[in-house]
Design an enzyme around this catalytic site. Structure first.
Site, PDB file in Angstrom:
ATOM      1  N   SER A 150       0.843  -1.189   0.000  1.00 23.41           N
ATOM      2  CA  SER A 150       0.000   0.000   0.000  1.00 23.41           C
ATOM      3  C   SER A 150       0.879   1.240   0.000  1.00 23.41           C
ATOM      4  CB  SER A 150      -0.903   0.025   1.232  1.00 23.41           C
ATOM      5  OG  SER A 150      -1.574   1.269   1.346  1.00 23.41           O
ATOM      6  N   TYR A 172      -2.055  -1.219   9.996  1.00 26.63           N
ATOM      7  CA  TYR A 172      -2.110  -1.462   8.555  1.00 26.63           C
ATOM      8  C   TYR A 172      -0.888  -0.856   7.865  1.00 26.63           C
ATOM      9  CZ  TYR A 172      -3.810  -1.153   3.723  1.00 26.63           C
ATOM     10  OH  TYR A 172      -3.927  -1.254   2.361  1.00 26.63           O
TER      11      TYR A 172
END
Length: 283
Positions: A150, A172
């Site tokens: 990401s 995350y």
């Protein structure tokens, strides 16, 4: 002939979103697919995850291309169960050439418990490593391992919580940073066997991980129940290009490249599909 004609690909998180897109795109290019998903929710996440029915729909879409598909319900946090799922898929399809470690959760929100950090690590980091290492015994020279990271990996800074992502959101970002480090460290160990490993870092992607109330609240904390239209201006501020997000197929195109022999000498790479998000916001 397709770009991955005759190859067999295992994809985690394949029930919907990016995972489904990767499965269909690679099938269109000639690959057979082992599609794996958990098939149930994880409480801390705060939005529904893919279902067994959605995994079956992924299989239908793959079969529509004329390729073979094997579906398995397995938890990437459980390496033994994951190894069994991959072993069974390989037994049915005969080989394994490409690994797409896609399964991930985004338990964002200031109201998430501290355990959300650990849950993100368990799925996004440990689950990804479990996928790679469960698949390694089947991989031969020329195989490609692709991790889905990401652009958030480039934004996180120690001691900060940009946008009120909460412990799960920071977890995350941490996991996606670690995937980049893992590729850097592990690529030299795989290279002598003719194996490649790379990571793709997307920006916001038009999937349920982005489109849920918990994520909307990150961008519009002033609203009790924000909807997509409320959050979209915030989404658009992330990228340098004037877009709120990329589509799953945009990421799948990068995956197809890394899965194909077109990238036969590409390993240890951090490939960003981010609309310029990192050059706009990266540290």
């Amino acid at each position: 002939m397709g770009r991955v004609e005759g190859k067999v690909v295992v994809i985690t998180g394949a029930a919907r979103g990016q995972g489904r897109s990767h499965a269909v795109r690679l099938a269109e290019e000639g690959a057979d697919i082992i599609a794996i998903d958990l098939g149930e929710d994880i409480e801390v996440v705060g939005y529904p995850l893919g279902t067994a029915e959605e995994l079956a729909e992924t299989a239908r879409l793959v079969e529509k291309t004329g390729r073979r598909v094997v579906t398995k319900l397995a938890d990437t946090r459980d390496r033994a169960a994951l190894r069994q799922a991959i072993d069974e898929g390989v037994a049915q399809l005969g080989r394994l050439d490409v690994v797409v470690a896609n399964a991930a959760i985004g338990p964002v929100g200031a109201d998430r418990p501290l355990t959300a950090f650990a849950d993100a690590v368990d799925v996004n980091l440990s689950g990804t490593l479990n996928t790679v290492h469960a698949a390694l015994p089947h991989l031969q020279e020329g195989a490609s391992v692709i991790l889905i990271g990401s652009a958030a990996a480039y934004f996180a800074a120690y001691g900060s919580d940009p946008g009120g992502m909460g412990p799960g959101g920071i977890g995350y970002a941490f996991t996606k940073q670690m995937l980049g480090h893992y590729v850097n460290w592990f690529a030299p160990f795989l290279a002598p066997q003719g194996l490649r490993i790379n990571v793709v870092h997307p920006t916001n992607v038009n999937t349920p991980m982005l489109h849920n109330e918990a994520m909307y609240k990150v961008f519009r904390p002033d609203l009790e129940h924000p909807v997509a239209q409320d959050a979209e201006p915030g989404f658009s501020m992330v990228q340098a290009l004037p877009i709120p997000y990329v589509e799953p197929i945009d990421v799948s195109h990068a995956v197809a490249y890394l899965a194909s022999d077109e990238s036969r000498f590409v390993t240890g790479t951090q490939l960003r599909v981010d609309g310029g998000a990192v050059v706009k916001n990266g540290k």
